[in-house]
Design a protein around this motif. Structure first.
Motif, mmCIF file in Angstrom:
data_model
loop_
_atom_site.group_PDB
_atom_site.id
_atom_site.type_symbol
_atom_site.label_atom_id
_atom_site.label_comp_id
_atom_site.label_asym_id
_atom_site.label_seq_id
_atom_site.Cartn_x
_atom_site.Cartn_y
_atom_site.Cartn_z
ATOM 1 N N ASP A 1 4.854 -8.507 1.172
ATOM 2 C CA ASP A 1 4.269 -8.904 2.460
ATOM 3 C C ASP A 1 2.754 -9.044 2.357
ATOM 4 O O ASP A 1 1.993 -8.458 3.140
ATOM 5 C CB ASP A 1 4.628 -7.889 3.548
ATOM 6 N N THR A 2 2.304 -9.831 1.395
ATOM 7 C CA THR A 2 0.864 -9.943 1.139
ATOM 8 C C THR A 2 0.161 -10.918 2.077
ATOM 9 O O THR A 2 -1.068 -10.948 2.105
ATOM 10 C CB THR A 2 0.605 -10.368 -0.320
ATOM 11 N N TYR A 3 0.939 -11.704 2.839
ATOM 12 C CA TYR A 3 0.310 -12.566 3.847
ATOM 13 C C TYR A 3 -0.026 -11.684 5.051
ATOM 14 O O TYR A 3 0.615 -11.742 6.099
ATOM 15 C CB TYR A 3 1.260 -13.666 4.300
ATOM 16 N N ALA A 4 -1.040 -10.873 4.940
ATOM 17 C CA ALA A 4 -1.351 -9.879 5.963
ATOM 18 C C ALA A 4 -2.769 -9.372 5.760
ATOM 19 O O ALA A 4 -3.391 -9.597 4.715
ATOM 20 C CB ALA A 4 -0.369 -8.713 5.879
ATOM 21 N N GLU A 5 -3.287 -8.662 6.771
ATOM 22 C CA GLU A 5 -4.628 -8.110 6.661
ATOM 23 C C GLU A 5 -4.664 -6.888 5.747
ATOM 24 O O GLU A 5 -5.708 -6.579 5.160
ATOM 25 C CB GLU A 5 -5.161 -7.764 8.048
ATOM 26 N N PHE A 6 -3.535 -6.186 5.630
ATOM 27 C CA PHE A 6 -3.400 -5.068 4.700
ATOM 28 C C PHE A 6 -2.060 -5.184 3.993
ATOM 29 O O PHE A 6 -1.068 -5.610 4.595
ATOM 30 C CB PHE A 6 -3.468 -3.716 5.428
ATOM 31 N N THR A 7 -2.028 -4.811 2.715
ATOM 32 C CA THR A 7 -0.771 -4.823 1.980
ATOM 33 C C THR A 7 -0.776 -3.705 0.950
ATOM 34 O O THR A 7 -1.837 -3.205 0.567
ATOM 35 C CB THR A 7 -0.521 -6.181 1.297
ATOM 36 N N VAL A 8 0.421 -3.345 0.510
ATOM 37 C CA VAL A 8 0.583 -2.313 -0.511
ATOM 38 C C VAL A 8 0.932 -2.992 -1.829
ATOM 39 O O VAL A 8 1.843 -3.830 -1.888
ATOM 40 C CB VAL A 8 1.686 -1.314 -0.111
ATOM 41 N N LEU A 9 0.199 -2.640 -2.884
ATOM 42 C CA LEU A 9 0.439 -3.191 -4.218
ATOM 43 C C LEU A 9 1.169 -2.167 -5.079
ATOM 44 O O LEU A 9 0.852 -0.981 -5.054
ATOM 45 C CB LEU A 9 -0.880 -3.562 -4.898
#
Length: 297
Positions: free
Chosen positions: A93-101
């Motif tokens: 869900d990287t199309y976002a203001e924050f994401t977890v890698l």
């Protein structure tokens, strides 16, 4: 925070910009404030429900695998990284203001976020399919649909390894392919004979899914010497369809090394604001990309 989500499979019109809760980094993970997210063909294939076997989806779902940004939360067990570090990597869900890698590396010095976001999945895919197709230094690799992100990486990595590369692309991208060290030709009528005139083909990669797998088998003489990442019907010709990622951390480490030594550069053809994710998917699906498309957050 804002993120792109969809509640049903379908065309780009199902993508919506929504308000969502911020994710948090679990053990072995990082959270980043996203500065840019890479747009991959896998993103719209997942959105369309094409590859659910490899990428199961529970609706409503977010979008995106690749991102670059600033570390703002560190999960348990993660060492060697600090809040505020600039990183790029792969997550969900990287199309976002924050994401977890779940996999990451520090961004090489001087590389902008926008460009860094275009590397993770692309380099992993390029390294994996070069390995799977079994091409060796001194041999010739044919790359069908060579001007996109994966093709750009394949051409440069193969060239650096002493592999001769023949690339097919549209007429406007011929000089681009030559600039990456490839012998170039267009994919229009007569392309098979033009490739033969350029030299013997030891192995081939199908990156565009344009229905050329049969011809690639003909040119190599062996379906085991062809790999596709774009044609779901490739197995009917005895050709491997490669869709399962290998080691992303290893790929990121190699990407950092190649970028730092000036041996790998993938340009950003076009960037879009997060709210225009649907337009980015529409453009990506049409192909003819030179390098990468990214969303800027």
């Amino acid at each position: 925070m804002k993120k792109i989500s969809y509640a049903e499979f379908g065309g780009p019109e199902v993508l919506q910009l929504v308000e969502a809760e911020q994710p948090h980094a679990g053990p072995g993970q990082l959270r980043i404030a996203v500065r840019a997210a890479g747009v991959n063909p896998a993103d719209w294939r997942i959105r369309e429900g094409q590859i659910l076997g490899a990428h199961p989806v529970e609706l409503p779902a977010g979008v995106g695998l690749d991102a670059a940004g600033v570390v703002d939360e560190i999960g348990e067990g993660v060492e060697g990284i600090e809040i505020g570090d600039r990183v790029f990597g792969e997550g969900t869900d990287t199309y976002a203001e924050f994401t977890v890698l779940s996999a990451w590396a520090r961004i090489p010095e001087g590389l902008p976020f926008e460009e860094a976001a275009g590397y993770p999945s692309v380099v992993e895919t390029a390294l994996r399919i070069i390995r799977e197709v079994g091409v060796q230094p001194g041999q010739t690799l044919l790359v069908s649909g060579a001007s996109g992100g994966v093709g750009s990486a394949v051409l440069q990595i193969a060239h650096a390894r002493g592999i001769t590369v023949i690339g097919t692309a549209g007429a406007t991208n011929q000089d681009y392919l030559r600039g990456l060290g490839a012998l170039a030709t267009t994919y229009h009528e007569g392309w098979v004979e033009r490739v033969r005139h350029l030299g013997r083909v030891d192995a081939a990669l199908d990156l565009s899914g344009s229905g050329v797998v049969r011809e690639l088998v003909e040119l190599t003489g062996d379906p085991c010497r062809v790999v596709s990442i774009a044609d779901l019907g490739a197995p009917q010709w005895g050709v491997r369809f490669s869709g399962v990622a290998g080691s992303v951390p290893d790929a990121l480490a190699e990407a950092v090394d190649l970028i730092s030594r000036g041996r790998l550069y993938i340009p950003v053809e076009k960037s879009y604001p997060l709210s225009e994710a649907a337009a980015a998917h529409t453009d990506s699906r049409t192909g003819h990309t030179r390098g990468r498309r990214v969303l800027v957050v």
